[in-house]
Design a protein around this motif. Sequence first.
Motif, PDB file in Angstrom:
ATOM      1  N   GLN A 204       0.852  -1.195   0.000  1.00  0.00           N
ATOM      2  CA  GLN A 204       0.000   0.000   0.000  1.00  0.00           C
ATOM      3  C   GLN A 204       0.883   1.238   0.000  1.00  0.00           C
ATOM      4  OE1 GLN A 204      -2.906   0.819   3.280  1.00  0.00           O
ATOM      5  NE2 GLN A 204      -4.372   0.999   1.605  1.00  0.00           N
ATOM      6  N   ASP A 205       0.494   2.171  -0.858  1.00  0.00           N
ATOM      7  CA  ASP A 205       1.231   3.408  -1.065  1.00  0.00           C
ATOM      8  C   ASP A 205       0.446   4.539  -0.381  1.00  0.00           C
ATOM      9  OD1 ASP A 205       2.733   5.445  -2.219  1.00  0.00           O
ATOM     10  OD2 ASP A 205       1.802   5.271  -4.197  1.00  0.00           O
ATOM     11  N   PHE A 206       1.134   5.576   0.041  1.00  0.00           N
ATOM     12  CA  PHE A 206       0.482   6.756   0.625  1.00  0.00           C
ATOM     13  C   PHE A 206       0.688   7.916  -0.325  1.00  0.00           C
ATOM     14  CE2 PHE A 206      -0.555   5.350   4.985  1.00  0.00           C
ATOM     15  CZ  PHE A 206       0.011   4.085   4.928  1.00  0.00           C
ATOM     16  N   LYS A 207      -0.371   8.238  -1.084  1.00  0.00           N
ATOM     17  CA  LYS A 207      -0.223   9.193  -2.189  1.00  0.00           C
ATOM     18  C   LYS A 207      -0.251  10.648  -1.747  1.00  0.00           C
ATOM     19  CE  LYS A 207      -0.261   6.639  -6.046  1.00  0.00           C
ATOM     20  NZ  LYS A 207      -1.330   5.677  -6.335  1.00  0.00           N
ATOM     21  N   ARG A 208      -0.988  10.931  -0.654  1.00  0.00           N
ATOM     22  CA  ARG A 208      -1.132  12.346  -0.274  1.00  0.00           C
ATOM     23  C   ARG A 208       0.091  12.831   0.479  1.00  0.00           C
ATOM     24  NH1 ARG A 208      -6.058  15.013  -1.879  1.00  0.00           N
ATOM     25  NH2 ARG A 208      -7.453  13.335  -2.498  1.00  0.00           N
ATOM     26  N   THR A 218       0.897  13.151  -4.483  1.00  0.00           N
ATOM     27  CA  THR A 218       2.338  13.180  -4.763  1.00  0.00           C
ATOM     28  C   THR A 218       2.678  11.925  -5.547  1.00  0.00           C
ATOM     29  OG1 THR A 218       2.981  11.826  -2.867  1.00  0.00           O
ATOM     30  CG2 THR A 218       2.669  14.184  -2.456  1.00  0.00           C
ATOM     31  N   GLY A 219       3.966  11.710  -5.788  1.00  0.00           N
ATOM     32  CA  GLY A 219       4.400  10.454  -6.395  1.00  0.00           C
ATOM     33  C   GLY A 219       4.341   9.300  -5.411  1.00  0.00           C
ATOM     34  N   GLY A 220       4.112   9.589  -4.116  1.00  0.00           N
ATOM     35  CA  GLY A 220       4.079   8.543  -3.072  1.00  0.00           C
ATOM     36  C   GLY A 220       4.986   8.942  -1.918  1.00  0.00           C
ATOM     37  N   LEU A 267       3.931  -5.160 -14.876  1.00  0.00           N
ATOM     38  CA  LEU A 267       2.589  -4.572 -14.927  1.00  0.00           C
ATOM     39  C   LEU A 267       2.205  -4.200 -13.493  1.00  0.00           C
ATOM     40  CD1 LEU A 267      -0.078  -3.943 -16.417  1.00  0.00           C
ATOM     41  CD2 LEU A 267      -0.792  -6.276 -15.864  1.00  0.00           C
ATOM     42  N   TYR A 268       2.006  -2.918 -13.289  1.00  0.00           N
ATOM     43  CA  TYR A 268       1.651  -2.395 -11.965  1.00  0.00           C
ATOM     44  C   TYR A 268       0.159  -2.149 -11.985  1.00  0.00           C
ATOM     45  CZ  TYR A 268       1.410   1.607  -8.565  1.00  0.00           C
ATOM     46  OH  TYR A 268       1.094   2.498  -7.572  1.00  0.00           O
ATOM     47  N   ALA A 269      -0.594  -2.883 -11.176  1.00  0.00           N
ATOM     48  CA  ALA A 269      -2.031  -2.642 -11.086  1.00  0.00           C
ATOM     49  C   ALA A 269      -2.306  -1.802  -9.840  1.00  0.00           C
ATOM     50  CB  ALA A 269      -2.786  -3.965 -11.018  1.00  0.00           C
ATOM     51  N   ILE A 281      -7.713   1.394 -10.775  1.00  0.00           N
ATOM     52  CA  ILE A 281      -7.706   2.849 -10.985  1.00  0.00           C
ATOM     53  C   ILE A 281      -6.661   3.261 -11.996  1.00  0.00           C
ATOM     54  CG2 ILE A 281      -8.766   4.242  -9.185  1.00  0.00           C
ATOM     55  CD1 ILE A 281      -6.255   3.890  -7.540  1.00  0.00           C
ATOM     56  N   GLU A 282      -5.581   2.529 -12.072  1.00  0.00           N
ATOM     57  CA  GLU A 282      -4.579   2.868 -13.080  1.00  0.00           C
ATOM     58  C   GLU A 282      -3.649   1.692 -13.278  1.00  0.00           C
ATOM     59  OE1 GLU A 282      -1.391   5.507 -12.148  1.00  0.00           O
ATOM     60  OE2 GLU A 282      -1.099   4.645 -10.154  1.00  0.00           O
ATOM     61  N   PHE A 283      -2.973   1.709 -14.423  1.00  0.00           N
ATOM     62  CA  PHE A 283      -1.857   0.787 -14.651  1.00  0.00           C
ATOM     63  C   PHE A 283      -0.591   1.604 -14.800  1.00  0.00           C
ATOM     64  CE2 PHE A 283      -5.148  -2.068 -16.621  1.00  0.00           C
ATOM     65  CZ  PHE A 283      -4.998  -3.093 -15.701  1.00  0.00           C
ATOM     66  N   ASN A 284       0.500   1.048 -14.335  1.00  0.00           N
ATOM     67  CA  ASN A 284       1.802   1.583 -14.690  1.00  0.00           C
ATOM     68  C   ASN A 284       2.564   0.462 -15.370  1.00  0.00           C
ATOM     69  OD1 ASN A 284       1.448   4.223 -13.579  1.00  0.00           O
ATOM     70  ND2 ASN A 284       1.665   3.318 -11.558  1.00  0.00           N
ATOM     71  N   ALA A 285       3.576   0.857 -16.125  1.00  0.00           N
ATOM     72  CA  ALA A 285       4.295  -0.114 -16.948  1.00  0.00           C
ATOM     73  C   ALA A 285       5.677  -0.402 -16.373  1.00  0.00           C
ATOM     74  CB  ALA A 285       4.412   0.432 -18.373  1.00  0.00           C
ATOM     75  N   ARG A 286       5.814  -0.152 -15.062  1.00  0.00           N
ATOM     76  CA  ARG A 286       7.129  -0.286 -14.407  1.00  0.00           C
ATOM     77  C   ARG A 286       6.904  -0.470 -12.924  1.00  0.00           C
ATOM     78  NH1 ARG A 286       5.720   3.763 -11.120  1.00  0.00           N
ATOM     79  NH2 ARG A 286       4.522   5.292 -12.251  1.00  0.00           N
ATOM     80  N   PHE A 287       7.984  -0.788 -12.201  1.00  0.00           N
ATOM     81  CA  PHE A 287       7.898  -0.939 -10.752  1.00  0.00           C
ATOM     82  C   PHE A 287       7.392   0.361 -10.128  1.00  0.00           C
ATOM     83  CE2 PHE A 287      11.140  -4.313 -11.330  1.00  0.00           C
ATOM     84  CZ  PHE A 287      10.693  -5.270 -10.424  1.00  0.00           C
ATOM     85  N   GLY A 288       6.582   0.256  -9.087  1.00  0.00           N
ATOM     86  CA  GLY A 288       6.085   1.433  -8.378  1.00  0.00           C
ATOM     87  C   GLY A 288       7.125   1.994  -7.428  1.00  0.00           C
ATOM     88  N   ASP A 289       7.031   3.276  -7.225  1.00  0.00           N
ATOM     89  CA  ASP A 289       7.931   3.960  -6.313  1.00  0.00           C
ATOM     90  C   ASP A 289       7.054   4.764  -5.361  1.00  0.00           C
ATOM     91  OD1 ASP A 289       9.933   5.404  -5.106  1.00  0.00           O
ATOM     92  OD2 ASP A 289      10.864   6.083  -6.969  1.00  0.00           O
ATOM     93  N   PRO A 290       7.013   4.473  -4.083  1.00  0.00           N
ATOM     94  CA  PRO A 290       7.968   3.707  -3.281  1.00  0.00           C
ATOM     95  C   PRO A 290       7.611   2.242  -2.961  1.00  0.00           C
ATOM     96  CG  PRO A 290       6.576   4.979  -1.809  1.00  0.00           C
ATOM     97  CD  PRO A 290       6.070   5.214  -3.208  1.00  0.00           C
ATOM     98  N   GLU A 291       6.608   1.644  -3.593  1.00  0.00           N
ATOM     99  CA  GLU A 291       6.229   0.279  -3.199  1.00  0.00           C
ATOM    100  C   GLU A 291       7.366  -0.735  -3.389  1.00  0.00           C
ATOM    101  OE1 GLU A 291       4.549   2.342  -5.182  1.00  0.00           O
ATOM    102  OE2 GLU A 291       2.410   1.855  -5.278  1.00  0.00           O
ATOM    103  N   THR A 292       8.144  -0.537  -4.458  1.00  0.00           N
ATOM    104  CA  THR A 292       9.258  -1.463  -4.729  1.00  0.00           C
ATOM    105  C   THR A 292      10.183  -1.607  -3.517  1.00  0.00           C
ATOM    106  OG1 THR A 292       9.150  -0.886  -7.044  1.00  0.00           O
ATOM    107  CG2 THR A 292      11.244  -1.805  -6.293  1.00  0.00           C
TER     108      THR A 292
HETATM  109  N1  GLY Z   1       3.626   4.812  -6.155  1.00  0.00           N
HETATM  110  C1  GLY Z   1       2.970   5.207  -7.330  1.00  0.00           C
HETATM  111  C2  GLY Z   1       3.691   4.981  -8.569  1.00  0.00           C
HETATM  112  O1  GLY Z   1       4.746   4.400  -8.601  1.00  0.00           O
HETATM  113  O2  GLY Z   1       3.186   5.397  -9.594  1.00  0.00           O
END
Ligand code: GLY
Length: 425
Positions: A204-208, A218-220, A267-269, A281-292
């Motif tokens: 789980q990411d904290f976006k705000r 924010t970016g996380g 694939l980031y769901a 809600i969205e897809f990303n095409a790379r590792f998430g930051d900061p979840e990684t």
């Molecule tokens: N943590 C959100 C992202 O990597 O897009």
Amino acid sequence: MKILVLGSGAREHAIILRLRSEQTDHEIYAAPGNAGIANDATLVDIDALDAAAVERFANDTGIDLVIIGPEAPLVAGVADVLRERGIPVFGPGRAAAQLEGSKAFAKRIMDEAGVPTGQAIHASTLAEVETALDKLGAPYVVKADGLAAGKGVIVTNDRDAAVDHARSYLPAGPVLIEEFLSGEEVSLFFLSDGDTVRALSPAQDFKRAHNNDEGPNTGGMGAYSPLPWLADQFGSVQAFVDEVTETVAVPVIRQLDSEGTPFIGLLYAGLIITEKGIRVIEFNARFGDPETQVVLPRLREDLSQLLLAAASGHLEDHEQPTFTDDAVITVVLASEGYPEAPQTGRHLDGLDHAAEVEGAWLVHAATGGPDAPGGALVATGGRVLNVVAQGTDFATARERAYTALERITLDGGHYRTDIAARVSS
Ligand code: GLY
Ligand code: AMP
């Protein structure tokens, strides 16, 4: 293995630290990297967006695997160039990366693949924006279509603010007005070789920007993994992962493959668990930051082998990856003014002292210098560094992370103090 990692943020640093922790002695290069990555990899002064320069370096050096960290080189087609030249690369080509690069493309793929997501309306004019806002009602969700580093989205009850947000992005193309989805957010990553799919562990990411999910997106600002509460709702974390694999990841990977644009990479769901079920809600095409930063420390298998298998079409030879039960959290230290107007160039101190905290380590996001011997490390961007901490439970991991953070000084620096607070009592 000789590995080149493209990118310069905390995600890339976390990937490199994970590769470093393997039994094998890898030769790791990072382009362009940052001051922290410099301690763990050889920095290469090439622009990650310059496909020709990346290819030349990879060939000259005999690189076995290129890992593309951020979205920009993916959307720019760097992976296509490398793949055409026979260099194994973990990261989708330009066409499949549109899953992240264009929210309209992602919506179309989801529609075709029957993946559950919120209703969305495209609007090209302010009049269309207003009609869509009134149709879907408050809270309003307005998204820019292209890449916006996590800042292209507004979620608000203030209709004027929603209209203003749309107005600022409309000159660049249509915006999306989305149905507001309410529930817990989960980030789940999948490795894919274009055909076979392997899930990682949810985070789980904290976006705000501020505590209690206040302030701008924010970016996380922090993350934690695993998510023990998923078991309450789905019977087990694995049951949740299986459901998302079946209803989201596999259909999307199949759809892209059937269109001749296989997705080779991560694939980031981005999911919301609503009362009506799981929604993308969205897809990303790379590792998430900061979840990684919190997922990879729990991975038991060798990351290098998994990514190489994905890059070279052999993921089916690997079983489903497994994860330790450790509680891992990360907290982002941000510059004053982030995300609106980050103040950069300020000195960072106390990092060595912070890294001495048991079970805690530092992952650099935007650090530079010291340019001169004895010179200071400086913050070069909005998200400056991450403290990551591991423990047998979240209370321990939190205690370690925040003890380490208190040892770091950055004038005007700020961080959230509530990361993983709800799972640590
Ligand atoms: N943590 C959100 C992202 O990597 O897009
Ligand atoms: P995105 O860039 O699409 O991930 O959106 C950034 C953040 O905005 C998400 O992580 C959510 O917190 C929020 N968000 C995006 N879309 C929606 C939605 N349809 N309903 C509620 N919140 C949303």
